[in-house]
Write a protein that holds these residues in place. Structure first.
Motif, PDB file in Angstrom:
ATOM      1  N   GLY A   1      -8.846  -8.224   6.580  1.00 58.69           N
ATOM      2  CA  GLY A   1      -8.516  -7.792   5.220  1.00 58.69           C
ATOM      3  C   GLY A   1      -7.374  -6.780   5.172  1.00 58.69           C
ATOM      4  N   PHE A   2      -7.109  -6.311   3.987  1.00 60.83           N
ATOM      5  CA  PHE A   2      -6.007  -5.379   3.719  1.00 60.83           C
ATOM      6  C   PHE A   2      -6.142  -4.113   4.580  1.00 60.83           C
ATOM      7  CE2 PHE A   2      -4.804  -1.975   0.413  1.00 60.83           C
ATOM      8  CZ  PHE A   2      -3.486  -1.912   0.828  1.00 60.83           C
ATOM      9  N   LEU A   3      -7.201  -3.360   4.383  1.00 60.31           N
ATOM     10  CA  LEU A   3      -7.388  -2.112   5.128  1.00 60.31           C
ATOM     11  C   LEU A   3      -7.757  -2.386   6.589  1.00 60.31           C
ATOM     12  CD1 LEU A   3      -7.796   0.984   5.303  1.00 60.31           C
ATOM     13  CD2 LEU A   3     -10.110   0.637   4.379  1.00 60.31           C
TER      14      LEU A   3
ATOM     15  N   ASP B   1     -14.570 -11.442  11.137  1.00 62.21           N
ATOM     16  CA  ASP B   1     -14.292 -11.680   9.719  1.00 62.21           C
ATOM     17  C   ASP B   1     -14.581 -13.136   9.422  1.00 62.21           C
ATOM     18  OD1 ASP B   1     -12.784 -12.006   7.119  1.00 62.21           O
ATOM     19  OD2 ASP B   1     -12.172  -9.950   7.568  1.00 62.21           O
ATOM     20  N   MET B   2     -14.933 -13.434   8.176  1.00 62.38           N
ATOM     21  CA  MET B   2     -15.190 -14.832   7.823  1.00 62.38           C
ATOM     22  C   MET B   2     -13.886 -15.608   7.648  1.00 62.38           C
ATOM     23  SD  MET B   2     -16.812 -14.021   4.112  1.00 62.38           S
ATOM     24  CE  MET B   2     -17.559 -15.598   3.860  1.00 62.38           C
TER      25      MET B   2
ATOM     26  N   GLY C   1     -16.882 -15.178  11.541  1.00 64.89           N
ATOM     27  CA  GLY C   1     -18.315 -15.195  11.246  1.00 64.89           C
ATOM     28  C   GLY C   1     -18.634 -14.408  10.000  1.00 64.89           C
ATOM     29  N   ASP C   2     -19.840 -14.656   9.515  1.00 68.03           N
ATOM     30  CA  ASP C   2     -20.331 -14.011   8.295  1.00 68.03           C
ATOM     31  C   ASP C   2     -21.178 -12.798   8.696  1.00 68.03           C
ATOM     32  OD1 ASP C   2     -21.730 -13.418   5.893  1.00 68.03           O
ATOM     33  OD2 ASP C   2     -21.532 -15.512   5.254  1.00 68.03           O
ATOM     34  N   ILE C   3     -21.090 -11.719   7.922  1.00 70.13           N
ATOM     35  CA  ILE C   3     -21.909 -10.546   8.285  1.00 70.13           C
ATOM     36  C   ILE C   3     -23.398 -10.791   7.994  1.00 70.13           C
ATOM     37  CG2 ILE C   3     -20.120  -8.754   8.150  1.00 70.13           C
ATOM     38  CD1 ILE C   3     -21.056  -8.099   5.336  1.00 70.13           C
TER      39      ILE C   3
ATOM     40  N   MET D   1     -15.784  -2.808   7.482  1.00 75.30           N
ATOM     41  CA  MET D   1     -14.907  -2.813   6.305  1.00 75.30           C
ATOM     42  C   MET D   1     -14.991  -4.144   5.575  1.00 75.30           C
ATOM     43  SD  MET D   1     -11.808  -0.775   7.979  1.00 75.30           S
ATOM     44  CE  MET D   1     -12.345   0.891   7.684  1.00 75.30           C
TER      45      MET D   1
ATOM     46  N   SER E   1     -14.908  -6.020  -2.073  1.00 75.29           N
ATOM     47  CA  SER E   1     -14.156  -4.763  -2.058  1.00 75.29           C
ATOM     48  C   SER E   1     -13.490  -4.464  -3.393  1.00 75.29           C
ATOM     49  CB  SER E   1     -13.074  -4.863  -0.979  1.00 75.29           C
ATOM     50  OG  SER E   1     -12.258  -5.990  -1.247  1.00 75.29           O
TER      51      SER E   1
ATOM     52  N   SER F   1     -16.424   3.516   2.873  1.00 75.16           N
ATOM     53  CA  SER F   1     -17.020   3.794   1.561  1.00 75.16           C
ATOM     54  C   SER F   1     -15.873   4.074   0.598  1.00 75.16           C
ATOM     55  CB  SER F   1     -17.971   4.988   1.671  1.00 75.16           C
ATOM     56  OG  SER F   1     -18.641   5.188   0.443  1.00 75.16           O
TER      57      SER F   1
ATOM     58  N   TYR G   1     -20.189  -1.797  -7.633  1.00 71.63           N
ATOM     59  CA  TYR G   1     -19.437  -1.493  -6.414  1.00 71.63           C
ATOM     60  C   TYR G   1     -19.846  -0.101  -5.929  1.00 71.63           C
ATOM     61  CZ  TYR G   1     -15.392  -0.340  -3.509  1.00 71.63           C
ATOM     62  OH  TYR G   1     -14.575   0.042  -2.475  1.00 71.63           O
TER      63      TYR G   1
ATOM     64  N   LYS H   1     -22.024   1.160  -2.580  1.00 68.20           N
ATOM     65  CA  LYS H   1     -21.538   2.129  -1.590  1.00 68.20           C
ATOM     66  C   LYS H   1     -22.547   3.281  -1.431  1.00 68.20           C
ATOM     67  CE  LYS H   1     -17.605   0.152  -0.509  1.00 68.20           C
ATOM     68  NZ  LYS H   1     -17.480  -0.545   0.765  1.00 68.20           N
TER      69      LYS H   1
ATOM     70  N   ARG I   1      -5.583  -8.003  -6.201  1.00 61.42           N
ATOM     71  CA  ARG I   1      -6.730  -7.147  -6.537  1.00 61.42           C
ATOM     72  C   ARG I   1      -6.331  -5.673  -6.519  1.00 61.42           C
ATOM     73  NH1 ARG I   1     -10.644  -8.862  -2.016  1.00 61.42           N
ATOM     74  NH2 ARG I   1      -8.639  -8.806  -0.959  1.00 61.42           N
TER      75      ARG I   1
HETATM   76  N1  LIG Z   1      -8.519  -1.293  -0.925  1.00 60.11           N
HETATM   77  C1  LIG Z   1      -8.922  -0.127  -1.414  1.00 60.11           C
HETATM   78  O1  LIG Z   1      -8.201   0.514  -2.238  1.00 60.11           O
HETATM   79  C2  LIG Z   1     -10.221   0.486  -0.981  1.00 60.11           C
HETATM   80  C3  LIG Z   1     -10.575   1.746  -1.476  1.00 60.11           C
HETATM   81  C4  LIG Z   1     -11.803   2.296  -1.108  1.00 60.11           C
HETATM   82  C5  LIG Z   1     -12.646   1.621  -0.243  1.00 60.11           C
HETATM   83  N2  LIG Z   1     -12.297   0.386   0.227  1.00 60.11           N
HETATM   84  C6  LIG Z   1     -13.242  -0.308   1.088  1.00 60.11           C
HETATM   85  O2  LIG Z   1     -12.612  -0.678   2.297  1.00 60.11           O
HETATM   86  C7  LIG Z   1     -13.117  -1.923   2.768  1.00 60.11           C
HETATM   87  C8  LIG Z   1     -11.970  -2.897   2.972  1.00 60.11           C
HETATM   88  O3  LIG Z   1     -11.274  -3.060   1.737  1.00 60.11           O
HETATM   89  P1  LIG Z   1     -10.007  -4.031   1.608  1.00 60.11           P
HETATM   90  O4  LIG Z   1      -9.228  -3.582   0.461  1.00 60.11           O
HETATM   91  O5  LIG Z   1      -9.387  -4.180   2.942  1.00 60.11           O
HETATM   92  O6  LIG Z   1     -10.735  -5.405   1.203  1.00 60.11           O
HETATM   93  P2  LIG Z   1     -10.384  -6.903   1.636  1.00 60.11           P
HETATM   94  O7  LIG Z   1     -11.129  -7.752   0.650  1.00 60.11           O
HETATM   95  O8  LIG Z   1      -8.937  -7.095   1.795  1.00 60.11           O
HETATM   96  O9  LIG Z   1     -11.063  -7.031   3.061  1.00 60.11           O
HETATM   97  C9  LIG Z   1     -12.426  -7.314   3.235  1.00 60.11           C
HETATM   98  C10 LIG Z   1     -12.559  -8.284   4.377  1.00 60.11           C
HETATM   99  O10 LIG Z   1     -13.947  -8.552   4.551  1.00 60.11           O
HETATM  100  C11 LIG Z   1     -14.113  -9.936   4.802  1.00 60.11           C
HETATM  101  N3  LIG Z   1     -15.447 -10.335   4.369  1.00 60.11           N
HETATM  102  C12 LIG Z   1     -15.942 -10.306   3.106  1.00 60.11           C
HETATM  103  N4  LIG Z   1     -17.208 -10.767   3.103  1.00 60.11           N
HETATM  104  C13 LIG Z   1     -17.500 -11.065   4.400  1.00 60.11           C
HETATM  105  C14 LIG Z   1     -18.654 -11.598   5.028  1.00 60.11           C
HETATM  106  N5  LIG Z   1     -19.746 -11.911   4.322  1.00 60.11           N
HETATM  107  N6  LIG Z   1     -18.627 -11.776   6.357  1.00 60.11           N
HETATM  108  C15 LIG Z   1     -17.501 -11.506   7.088  1.00 60.11           C
HETATM  109  N7  LIG Z   1     -16.375 -11.019   6.532  1.00 60.11           N
HETATM  110  C16 LIG Z   1     -16.386 -10.814   5.211  1.00 60.11           C
HETATM  111  C17 LIG Z   1     -13.023 -10.626   3.971  1.00 60.11           C
HETATM  112  O11 LIG Z   1     -12.741 -11.929   4.463  1.00 60.11           O
HETATM  113  C18 LIG Z   1     -11.868  -9.650   4.095  1.00 60.11           C
HETATM  114  O12 LIG Z   1     -11.014  -9.986   5.161  1.00 60.11           O
HETATM  115  C19 LIG Z   1     -14.123  -2.404   1.726  1.00 60.11           C
HETATM  116  O13 LIG Z   1     -15.413  -2.014   2.130  1.00 60.11           O
HETATM  117  C20 LIG Z   1     -13.735  -1.627   0.488  1.00 60.11           C
HETATM  118  O14 LIG Z   1     -14.816  -1.438  -0.375  1.00 60.11           O
HETATM  119  C21 LIG Z   1     -11.099  -0.196  -0.114  1.00 60.11           C
END
Ligand SMILES: NC(=O)c1ccc[n+]([C@@H]2O[C@H](COP(=O)([O-])OP(=O)(O)OC[C@H]3O[C@@H](n4cnc5c(N)ncnc54)[C@H](O)[C@@H]3O)[C@@H](O)[C@H]2O)c1
Length: 307
Positions: A14-16, A35-36, A51-53, A72, A76, A115, A127, A131, A165
């Motif tokens: 994912g992004f972060l 990651d899935m 894989g799925d969590i 992470m 999200s 979080s 959401y 958390k 998003r």
């Molecule tokens: N982006 C933000 O501004 C922000 C701010 C605060 C907190 N967060 C937290 O940081 C974390 C990462 O955020 P992000 O922006 O990178 O989100 P994102 O959606 O880009 O990344 C999440 C990743 O989790 C994977 N995923 C989702 N469900 C899954 C599952 N069941 N099994 C396996 N993998 C799965 C997705 O494929 C994705 O790659 C999240 O917990 C989010 O709540 C993000």
């Protein structure tokens, strides 16, 4: 914790998560992503497990030989979570519990959880609730067994690899494709934006044992409201942007501060030096422009169409 570790980044596609995986690799740690979806950013030195969590057997298998877990994954996006409360509970709360159970079983040395700065606000809906629940469940597991943990409460992130998003990405992409930004609010809403690379570096810094058991707040250094931010973007676009403030304010986002009174304090962790907001936005604009126009190549600072 200065030694090199074997780290599993759950949600690392994912992004972060992808930036955290990069920072970990850059510091010499051995990184596996769980990651899935397949990561578009996987480095040569990184491995990935798809894989799925919610798959307990797969999670337990992935944790074999792992020392540190960054979690992470899950839903999200605040708006998505508002629309899908059952899935939010399933993926965010049950998913986290399955991972924690496996962490105890596999004697993981440290668990770090993504979080949100929303966690003890009055906004953020399901959401935020998910958390809060996860933070409490993490504390429960730390009491049950020996699981050193760090809770990372991220503020508003921006930067490369974001998608629609992300509020800044949406604004920049709209600016580049339509010349217009529609903003839901009156512009007074404040944010402390943090560049995702700074957030990722701080997340790796949080591996140090002195942060064990802490809630770390990772937000930007400077506070800016959306009016100022939009003004800044307009200047970057040579004053050609049309900006529209829509009255229907978001029900799920906060106005001035994500914090409301709660006895559980968090400590703010800041990077110094950090990526300046203006510079970070320009880099993001350049990446979005590049993705929108893959036919253009950068030659000595000029964009050239080679076709
Ligand atoms: N982006 C933000 O501004 C922000 C701010 C605060 C907190 N967060 C937290 O940081 C974390 C990462 O955020 P992000 O922006 O990178 O989100 P994102 O959606 O880009 O990344 C999440 C990743 O989790 C994977 N995923 C989702 N469900 C899954 C599952 N069941 N099994 C396996 N993998 C799965 C997705 O494929 C994705 O790659 C999240 O917990 C989010 O709540 C993000």
């Amino acid at each position: 914790m200065k030694q090199k570790k074997r780290v599993l980044v759950i949600g690392g596609a994912g992004f972060l998560g992808s930036h955290v995986a990069d920072s970990l690799s850059e510091q010499g740690h051995e990184v596996t992503i769980y990651d899935m979806k397949k990561s578009r950013y996987l480095r040569k030195e990184q491995k990935q497990i798809i894989g799925d969590i919610l798959d307990e057997a797969m999670i337990n298998k992935a944790l074999k030989g792992i020392q540190v877990v960054y979690h992470m994954a899950g839903i999200s996006d605040i708006e998505e979570s508002f629309q899908r409360p059952v899935d939010t509970v399933k993926f965010n709360i049950l998913g986290t519990t399955i991972i924690l159970e496996a962490c105890l079983k596999n004697k993981i040395e440290k668990f770090l959880f993504a979080s949100s700065a929303y966690v003890y606000s009055d906004s953020g809906s399901f959401y935020r609730i998910s958390k809060q629940a996860c933070e409490l469940i993490i504390e429960g597991y730390a009491e049950k067994g020996n699981l050193p943990y760090v809770i990372l409460r991220y503020g508003s992130l921006y930067g490369e690899r974001a998608d629609r998003r992300n509020s800044i990405f949406r604004m920049l992409e709209d600016a580049l494709t339509t010349g217009k930004i529609s903003y839901a609010g009156d512009g007074s809403e404040k944010r402390e934006f943090i560049h995702v690379k700074d957030a990722a570096d701080l997340s790796v810094e949080a591996l140090q044992d002195r942060y064990n058991g802490q809630n770390l707040i990772l937000t930007g250094v400077d506070s800016i409201n959306y009016s100022e931010l939009l003004k800044m973007l307009n200047e970057m676009m040579h004053g050609k942007l049309k900006i529209e403030f829509k009255k229907n304010k978001s029900k799920t986002h906060y106005a001035l501060t994500p914090y409301s009174f709660n006895p559980k304090l968090g400590r703010k962790l800041v990077t110094n030096p950090h990526i300046d907001l203006g510079q970070g936005l320009l880099n993001m604009i350049s990446q979005i422009h590049h993705d929108l126009h893959p036919e253009l190549k950068d030659k000595f600072g000029l964009l050239v169409n080679e076709k």
